[in-house]
Write an enzyme that holds these catalytic residues in place. Structure first.
Site, PDB file in Angstrom:
ATOM      1  CE  LYS A  87      -4.257   1.428   2.362  1.00 34.68           C
ATOM      2  NZ  LYS A  87      -5.004   1.334   3.625  1.00 34.68           N
TER       3      LYS A  87
HETATM    4  O1  G3P Z   1      -8.868   2.509   4.554  1.00 29.01           O
HETATM    5  C1  G3P Z   1      -8.578   3.797   5.008  1.00 29.01           C
HETATM    6  C2  G3P Z   1      -9.309   4.007   6.276  1.00 29.01           C
HETATM    7  O2  G3P Z   1      -8.772   3.219   7.278  1.00 29.01           O
HETATM    8  C3  G3P Z   1      -9.375   5.402   6.749  1.00 29.01           C
HETATM    9  O3  G3P Z   1     -10.513   5.462   7.512  1.00 29.01           O
HETATM   10  O4  G3P Z   1     -12.048   6.366   9.162  1.00 29.01           O
HETATM   11  O5  G3P Z   1      -9.582   6.867   9.304  1.00 29.01           O
HETATM   12  O6  G3P Z   1     -10.993   7.896   7.521  1.00 29.01           O
HETATM   13  P1  G3P Z   1     -10.793   6.714   8.421  1.00 29.01           P
END
Ligand code: G3P
Length: 217
Positions: A87
């Site tokens: 990633k």
């Molecule tokens: O896959 C990316 C994700 O983990 C980000 O999520 O909720 O931190 O915006 P968030």
């Protein structure tokens, strides 16, 4: 639409795997830090454990932000297990690194994508997955799902093979909207996946069936 779980929590990954609906896992440095893993050995061991639970791809994110660092780290991550997808952030160096890994046949997930232009570059570099962040766009009053829809349309129009992996999913309705948007994959917290099961008529109907079944025993 494939289902990935967006966590580095072993227990939650096991639970989703046991439901029989899991197609893969995505992690990021914040999710890994939340599990308290520290140092290369522990981090690699954590990825080995995750790869031992799931059948599909496991996204492992590089910590470096420069090209050379991303290549060094990405090669080490890819050597942990064939399920590992490297990633990489959607930056100039990240796109170069996506190209490097894709030309070596190593799967990549181009992350932190917030525009169709970024998604175009990820696809041109040969990314396996592109990760538009829905929730974080919604957080700033933009429409995250509309971006997913736009990327899907562009990829289908031009025949790009990169899979659209909707990320930063915060709740169950995001998953439903991603289905309509044509996302190839949704990576979700366990709670959002479990929310798909919720319906009061299911609960009520089951209660009646259980009562009637008892009459026959
Ligand atoms: O896959 C990316 C994700 O983990 C980000 O999520 O909720 O931190 O915006 P968030």
């Amino acid at each position: 639409m494939k289902f990935f779980i967006d966590t580095a929590n072993i227990e939650q990954i096991r639970q989703a795997q046991n439901m029989g609906i899991l197609d893969g896992v995505t992690t990021n440095p914040s999710l890994m830090a939340k599990e308290g893993v520290k140092g290369k050995e522990e981090i690699f061991e954590h990825y080995r454990t995750i790869c031992g639970i799931v059948d599909g791809p496991v996204s492992a994110e590089v910590f470096s932000t420069d090209y050379e660092g991303m290549i060094r780290e990405g090669e080490e991550l890819a050597s942990i297990d064939p399920k590992i997808t490297v990633k990489l952030p959607c930056t100039k160096d990240g796109i170069r690194a996506v190209k490097y890994f894709s030309s070596k046949g190593i799967a990549t997930n181009c992350t932190l994508v917030f525009s169709v232009g970024q998604a175009l570059l990820a696809a041109k570099a040969g990314a396996t997955f592109v990760s538009p962040f829905i929730g974080r766009l919604d957080d700033i009053s933009e429409d995250g799902v509309a971006l997913v829809e736009h990327i899907v349309k562009v990829y289908r129009t031009y025949g790009f093979k990169t899979q659209v992996l909707a990320a930063s999913i915060r709740h169950t309705n995001h998953i439903i909207r991603c289905l309509d948007a044509g996302a190839d994959v949704a990576t979700c917290p366990l709670k959002a996946i479990e929310g798909l099961l919720n319906h009061p008529l299911t609960d009520k109907g089951l209660e009646i069936f259980v009562k009637d079944a008892a009459k026959m025993q």
